[in-house]
Design an enzyme around this catalytic site. Structure first.
Site, short mmCIF file in Angstrom:
data_model
loop_
_atom_site.label_atom_id
_atom_site.label_comp_id
_atom_site.label_asym_id
_atom_site.label_seq_id
_atom_site.Cartn_x
_atom_site.Cartn_y
_atom_site.Cartn_z
N LYS A 13 0.82 -1.21 0.00
CA LYS A 13 0.00 0.00 0.00
C LYS A 13 0.86 1.27 0.00
CE LYS A 13 -2.50 0.45 3.69
NZ LYS A 13 -2.68 1.63 4.53
N ARG A 127 10.86 -11.05 5.39
CA ARG A 127 11.64 -9.80 5.51
C ARG A 127 12.77 -9.95 6.52
NH1 ARG A 127 6.66 -5.90 7.05
NH2 ARG A 127 5.72 -5.60 4.99
N ARG A 160 12.15 -8.61 12.34
CA ARG A 160 11.37 -7.86 13.34
C ARG A 160 10.46 -8.83 14.08
NH1 ARG A 160 8.15 -3.02 10.57
NH2 ARG A 160 6.56 -3.94 11.88
#
Ligand SMILES: [Zn+2]
Length: 218
Positions: A13, A127, A160
């Site tokens: 987005k 990620r 993370r």
């Protein structure tokens, strides 16, 4: 032109919003940025929001809407807007419509960027980042030359804590629960447009621009 941009975490987005803003010269308003600014400037709204957050409660819809409306009024003249992360609930959507009606404005389109849950999970859980230089990697789509190590400084890459599978599933689930009523609401108003986000960034951008070009013509 007022556009609402909806999309789950990991859908891309942010990237698409940026294209929208640059290409159509729109102003980007995100509720997160707005809340942060109000708190930093220690405004009345910011302090009220802070007191809810301090006690672990959600900031009420009415407060969020007041904040966003104030922000929208600050945008001068005819600049169009992209709303990102707002409205988040059906209550906020209704309050927003009410407030816009009072100033003779309306939402022109709601773009719903759809990506399959499995794909989102793969994108987010893959990620990795370098704690030393901040470089971003992905274990499938953007692999470092040596597994688990940063290309530029050799530091061990990290994930993370909220990018782990269990947390990601919960984030996606919460997103669907919150936005399903919102999607139904805008569908009923005939302003909802679906974007297929299960494809390359450029293809998503092309779909989006065709849609917005059409809106600008109408
Ligand atoms: Zn590095």
């Amino acid at each position: 032109m007022i556009i609402i941009f909806l999309g789950p975490p990991g859908a891309g987005k942010g990237t698409q919003c940026k294209v929208l803003v640059d290409r159509y010269r729109l102003r980007h308003l995100s509720s997160g940025d707005c809340l942060r600014r109000e708190r930093e400037n220690d405004t009345d709204l910011g302090r009220r929001a802070q007191s809810f957050m301090d006690s672990g409660r959600l900031v009420p819809d009415e407060l969020i809407v007041s904040m966003m409306i104030k922000e929208m009024e600050n945008v001068n003249g005819k600049a169009g807007l992209v709303l990102d992360g707002f409205p988040r609930t059906l209550g906020q959507a209704r309050e927003l419509d009410k407030a816009l009606r009072q100033v003779g404005k309306k939402i022109d389109a709601v773009l719903n960027l759809q990506v399959d849950d499995k794909e989102l999970e793969q994108r987010i859980t893959g990620r990795r980042s370098c704690p030393a230089c901040g470089a971003a990697y992905h274990i499938t789509f953007n692999r470092p030359q040596k597994e688990g190590l940063c290309d530029s400084d050799g530091a061990a890459l990290v994930q993370r804590s909220d990018d782990t599978r269990g947390v990601v599933r919960q984030r996606i689930k919460t997103y669907h629960q919150q936005t399903a009523p919102l999607i139904a609401y805008y569908k009923q108003k005939n302003i909802l447009h679906q974007l297929d986000g299960n494809t390359e960034i450029e293809k998503v951008t092309a779909q989006m621009c065709r849609l917005v070009d059409q809106l600008a013509v109408d």
